[in-house]
Motif scaffolding. Structure first.
Motif, PDB file in Angstrom:
ATOM      1  N   ASN A 156      41.598  36.789  40.809  1.00  0.00           N
ATOM      2  CA  ASN A 156      40.415  37.522  41.294  1.00  0.00           C
ATOM      3  C   ASN A 156      40.730  38.268  42.572  1.00  0.00           C
TER       4      ASN A 156
ATOM      5  N   LYS B 120      43.617  39.272  43.768  1.00  0.00           N
ATOM      6  CA  LYS B 120      44.540  40.381  43.543  1.00  0.00           C
ATOM      7  C   LYS B 120      43.836  41.555  42.844  1.00  0.00           C
ATOM      8  N   ARG B 121      43.069  41.241  41.804  1.00  0.00           N
ATOM      9  CA  ARG B 121      42.389  42.294  41.047  1.00  0.00           C
ATOM     10  C   ARG B 121      41.389  43.049  41.915  1.00  0.00           C
ATOM     11  N   ARG B 122      40.567  42.295  42.644  1.00  0.00           N
ATOM     12  CA  ARG B 122      39.543  42.942  43.473  1.00  0.00           C
ATOM     13  C   ARG B 122      40.160  43.754  44.595  1.00  0.00           C
TER      14      ARG B 122
ATOM     15  N   GLU C 174      43.113  45.148  44.638  1.00  0.00           N
ATOM     16  CA  GLU C 174      43.762  46.341  44.092  1.00  0.00           C
ATOM     17  C   GLU C 174      42.730  47.427  43.800  1.00  0.00           C
ATOM     18  N   GLU C 175      41.553  47.019  43.317  1.00  0.00           N
ATOM     19  CA  GLU C 175      40.491  47.989  43.035  1.00  0.00           C
ATOM     20  C   GLU C 175      40.007  48.679  44.305  1.00  0.00           C
ATOM     21  N   ILE C 176      39.910  47.919  45.389  1.00  0.00           N
ATOM     22  CA  ILE C 176      39.373  48.442  46.639  1.00  0.00           C
ATOM     23  C   ILE C 176      40.365  49.373  47.325  1.00  0.00           C
ATOM     24  N   GLY C 177      41.633  49.039  47.281  1.00  0.00           N
ATOM     25  CA  GLY C 177      42.640  49.874  47.931  1.00  0.00           C
ATOM     26  C   GLY C 177      42.734  49.582  49.409  1.00  0.00           C
TER      27      GLY C 177
ATOM     28  N   TRP D  15      40.552  46.666  51.858  1.00  0.00           N
ATOM     29  CA  TRP D  15      40.654  45.280  51.387  1.00  0.00           C
ATOM     30  C   TRP D  15      40.129  44.279  52.404  1.00  0.00           C
TER      31      TRP D  15
ATOM     32  N   GLU E 118      36.442  43.593  51.879  1.00  0.00           N
ATOM     33  CA  GLU E 118      36.127  42.925  50.614  1.00  0.00           C
ATOM     34  C   GLU E 118      36.647  41.490  50.563  1.00  0.00           C
TER      35      GLU E 118
END
Length: 187
Positions: free
Chosen positions: A3, A5-7, A9-12, A15, A18
């Motif tokens: 979770n 890592k995925r979140r 990576e989405e935010i850029g 981070w 988030e």
């Protein structure tokens, strides 16, 4: 971790903003191995998630400071029971995972006197041979059994090979035309 890592990576680049929410969701999510949330295992009660504060639920709307203190003290007094049940559940989970992992495992044993080939490692491989270099070297003879799956080797001249070798780095060697048992191993 998935979770997180995925979140992230989405935010850029944002981070850091988030990260708090990802960690909070991880601490308040039921884990398969324990059947509990990490927050409950530490504090003995379920966490109040931010959405409950924004849209008040019955639990949050009826909470008072004094009542919360009494419930927290009660939860901490009885926290040993959920922790014990979690330890039992984790042991069962580990046994199930080990059984699933080991179901296709084939045990191989070697005996003193058997001939084997030893895997060639990068530090002992002939670099000038390139991709056509040998992957196995030998044959060697099993001199002794050191432990469960570990063997002492000797060369065919009777010279001891330094250190013991695990069976995962050995493969049985068969001589053609002799009375040796013929058996195929797929490694």
């Amino acid at each position: 971790m998935k979770n997180l890592k995925r979140r992230l990576e989405e935010i850029g680049g944002n981070w850091a903003d988030e990260l708090i929410f990802v960690l909070w969701s991880d601490r308040t999510t039921l884990k398969v191995a324990t059947g509990q949330t990490p927050f409950r295992l530490v504090y003995g009660a379920e966490a109040v998630i931010p959405s409950e504060v924004q849209v008040p639920t019955h639990r949050y709307a009826n909470a008072t400071e004094e009542r919360n203190q009494v419930e927290m003290a009660s939860s901490l007094d009885t926290i040993d029971e959920p922790r014990t049940s979690t330890q039992i559940r984790m042991a069962t989970y580990k046994q199930t995972a080990a059984k699933s992992y080991n179901k296709n495992l084939r045990l191989r044993t070697l005996q003193v006197g058997d001939l084997v080939l030893r895997k060639v490692f990068l530090n002992t491989k002939n670099q000038s041979a390139g991709k056509f270099a040998y992957n196995w070297e030998g044959p060697y003879r099993i001199e002794g059994i050191v432990g469960n799956g570990a063997y002492k080797l000797e060369t065919m001249d009777g010279e001891a090979v330094p250190r013991s070798w695990n069976i995962i780095h050995l493969k049985k060697y068969y001589v053609r035309g002799s009375r040796c048992r013929t058996q195929k191993f797929h490694l």
